[in-house]
Design an enzyme around this catalytic site. Structure first.
Site, short mmCIF file in Angstrom:
data_model
loop_
_atom_site.label_atom_id
_atom_site.label_comp_id
_atom_site.label_asym_id
_atom_site.label_seq_id
_atom_site.Cartn_x
_atom_site.Cartn_y
_atom_site.Cartn_z
CD GLU B 58 4.97 15.51 13.59
OE1 GLU B 58 5.27 14.55 14.64
OE2 GLU B 58 4.80 15.08 12.67
CD GLN B 80 5.03 15.26 5.71
OE1 GLN B 80 4.69 14.28 6.31
NE2 GLN B 80 5.94 15.33 4.74
CG PHE B 81 -0.93 15.65 6.21
CD1 PHE B 81 -1.75 15.91 5.06
CD2 PHE B 81 0.25 15.09 5.99
CE1 PHE B 81 -1.34 15.44 3.84
CE2 PHE B 81 0.54 14.46 4.65
CZ PHE B 81 -0.27 14.76 3.36
CB ALA B 82 -3.96 20.83 9.33
CG ASP B 83 -5.41 16.06 9.34
OD1 ASP B 83 -6.70 15.62 9.52
OD2 ASP B 83 -5.02 16.67 8.38
CG HIS B 127 -3.88 12.14 6.05
ND1 HIS B 127 -3.90 11.19 6.63
CD2 HIS B 127 -2.23 12.42 6.03
CE1 HIS B 127 -2.61 10.59 7.18
NE2 HIS B 127 -1.79 11.45 6.77
#
Lengths: 326, 326
Positions: B58, B80-83, B127
């Site tokens: 990332e 992909q996931f805000a986390d 998540h």
């Protein structure tokens, strides 16, 4: 190489040296504040690399960025004005030493975060390839940054996507105060390239011609669409991490070698020995650069500070932030 | 009438943005196969040059998007996931939002960070987070959080056309939520400008400022309150920064009461900023204390019974509203 080009290399190194000598002087006298990291001793690396670039190529730089920016063609008047926080500075006094940037000259900027320039350089190289230009992007970084995750992530990305990016590691032996022997697990940083299927070379970063030769090969490879190269330049940080750091952690014996490893002295001697220039010509060049920097400092001194309202401008591109009523 | 799902709305916005501007491209993980459906069909339409599956790196690929934005492209970076934004916080905190400030008028950073967040699907603590307050805190970042398919579509299009970095939050558990739209509106739509709130329900007794998935819950609560003679006005800011204070304050001036409902855990939440703005600037209009309703200050638990307990529910909104509308 033509005499004129050889003398340009000398002039560039001398300009960087004079710039940082001035930056250090005015910092220690209290005329400028903030955090300042000087490039003394490493001039051959920036000069050799940037001599292989075109005006429209990109560079990303580091906290120790003055040398890279000057070598890429930044205006020394605007740079010193920026160090002084003046409105005529490259960034209007909002960036300071660690954030000098001039996108018109392909300078994406000095950067206060280790390895951040590597990801920005990958983006610039991606952009060049996407726009189908033959520009290349050079990312300068240090031995310390080669331990950051971004180094490994971008080496993988650049190789995977065959991007025109050149990774230039300035291995000056110290990650702030910590010697490279205590921070890097492998023998050379260049060998890390093999993990990402790209060429990795180690060169004497204090030999401007050796750096230039390595840079030319890497640039040619990048422009031909063959992908990235890692160049490790072994160089010497003459002085501490920041201006005012007496560097007690550098052994005396090592400090004793600083003079003989000096890239400018070495190149000057070579020019004389090879009959390319006389000592008088060399002195003339150095003097001219000294004068250029003195004039730049005068320009910076005479320039006004920014209006305070400038603080709230350009946070966003379409509105100003709220200011104060004072 | 046709039904537009949230996921379709987001997808349509990207189709339109990519069709109208060749500089728009997208990097992310697993996006060629649709990644929860949002990017479905984009690679088939626009090719592998513009829709690129990335390695799980990332900070590398998101940083590359920032570098591409500064050199003339308009990236969409899907995280992909805000986390997972924690992998690339340097790029979202230290780099993208600062660069226009250094460059001034010479360059801006047009980039959208798409951040699928939100709770309510038993995705547990890594998540399910609502991290918008991290980014409303950062000068230089715009923050969007839509609540309906139509809003998501128009706001994403506006975000891609915007010249500043935008953290675009999507509640992934509302991707399947649908909204009825006119037949001709299904394919023809315009951007919804950032910084403009939308009154989702009019009322005179109480203002409920709600975001994301909490808008639907607040509307449901308003229906229950109406049965008891309390008319709640539900205002969705849609853009958390820049914030449409005028629309929200107009509503408060009318009702004199304010409840803020967000899915974030309550401590240090965006709702606290909203409450303090209202307290500072609208104190004289308020007839009752400002109430904030958010998730409990815990990591999100897995099992449904605990998750429902931790998240704000319609009954909580109704209960709080009744207290201040006595």
């Amino acid at each position: 190489m033509e005499k004129e080009k050889m003398l340009d290399l000398l002039a560039c190194m001398a300009r960087i040296r004079e710039f940082d000598t001035m930056a250090e002087k005015v910092f220690l006298s209290g005329e400028i504040q903030g955090f300042v990291h000087v490039y003394r001793g490493e001039e051959a690396t920036a000069t050799g690399i940037c001599a292989a670039l075109r005006k429209d190529d990109y560079i990303t730089s580091t906290h120790r960025g003055h040398g890279h920016l000057i070598a890429k063609g930044a205006d020394v008047n605007e740079m010193l004005a920026e160090l002084c926080g003046k409105s005529t500075g490259c960034n209007g006094g909002k960036g300071g030493s660690m954030h000098i940037a001039d996108i018109d000259k392909g300078i994406i900027g000095a950067n206060g975060l280790l390895a951040a320039g590597l990801t920005l350089g990958t983006g610039a190289a991606f952009s060049a390839k996407y726009r189908e230009t033959d520009q290349v992007a050079v990312s300068f970084f240090g031995d310390g940054s080669s331990n950051e995750g971004e180094f490994h992530e971008t080496m993988n990305l650049a190789s995977l996507w065959k991007l025109p990016q050149i990774f230039v590691c300035e291995n000056n032996g110290y990650q702030v105060t910590c010697p490279v022997s205590r921070t890097v697990a492998c023998k050379t940083i260049a060998e890390r390239a093999s993990a990402y299927n790209m060429p990795g070379v180690t060169v004497d970063g204090n030999d401007v011609l050796a750096v230039l030769e390595a840079a030319r090969k890497a640039v040619e490879r990048a422009r031909n669409g063959e992908g990235p190269t890692l160049i490790e330049c072994i160089t010497t940080r003459v002085g501490g991490h920041y201006v005012g750091d007496p560097s007690p952690y550098v052994p005396k014996e090592e400090k004793a070698t600083w003079k003989e490893r000096d890239c400018i002295e070495r190149f000057s001697k070579l020019l004389v020995k090879e009959g390319i220039a006389t000592e008088a010509e060399i002195d003339e060049i150095k003097k001219a650069e000294k004068k250029r920097i003195e004039d730049a400092m005068e320009f910076a001194r005479q320039s006004p500070y920014p209006d305070v309202e400038e603080a709230v401008r350009n946070v966003y591109s379409d509105f100003d932030e709220e200011g104060r009523n004072r | 009438m046709k039904k537009l799902a949230m996921v379709q709305g987001l997808n349509q916005a990207m189709f339109k943005a990519m069709a109208e501007d060749d500089r728009v491209f997208m990097l992310g993980l697993d996006i060629s196969t649709g990644s929860m459906g949002v990017s479905l069909g984009l690679q088939q339409q626009f090719g592998e040059k513009r829709i690129i599956d990335c390695p799980a790196a990332e900070s590398g690929y998101v940083g590359a998007c920032v570098g591409a934005a500064i050199t003339g492209l308009r990236p969409i970076a899907e995280i992909q996931f805000a986390d997972f934004v924690t992998y690339c916080m340097d790029q979202l905190v230290n780099q993208a939002p600062k660069m226009h400030y250094w460059f001034g008028k010479k360059a801006s950073v047009p980039i959208v960070f798409r951040l699928p967040g939100g709770s309510g699907g038993q995705a547990a603590s890594q998540h399910s987070q609502n991290l918008e307050a991290l980014f409303t805190h950062i000068p230089g970042m715009k923050v969007v959080l839509p609540s309906t398919p139509r809003d998501a579509r128009g706001l994403l299009l506006a975000s891609i056309r915007d010249n500043d970095p935008v953290a675009f939050f999507e509640n992934k558990f509302t991707y399947g939520v649908t909204e009825e739209v006119e037949d001709d509106e299904f394919d023809n739509f315009e951007a919804i400008p950032l910084g403009v709130a939308d009154v989702k329900r009019e009322g005179k007794d109480l203002t409920i400022v709600a975001t994301g998935a909490m808008v639907a819950k607040s509307l449901a609560a308003a229906e229950e309150l109406a049965k008891e003679g309390i008319e709640a006005e539900v205002v969705d800011p849609r853009t958390l920064y820049p914030l449409d204070k005028k629309a929200i304050f107009n509503s408060i001036a009318k009702t004199g009461r304010l409840i803020i409902v967000t899915e974030e855990n309550k401590r240090g939440a965006w709702s606290a900023e909203m409450a303090s703005l209202a307290a500072e600037e609208m104190f004289e209009s308020l007839k009752a204390p400002i109430i904030r309703i958010g998730a409990l200050n815990t990591p999100m638990p897995f099992v449904r019974v605990l998750e429902e307990y931790v998240l704000p529910q319609v009954c909580d909104i109704v209960a709080e509203a009744k207290k201040i509308c006595k």
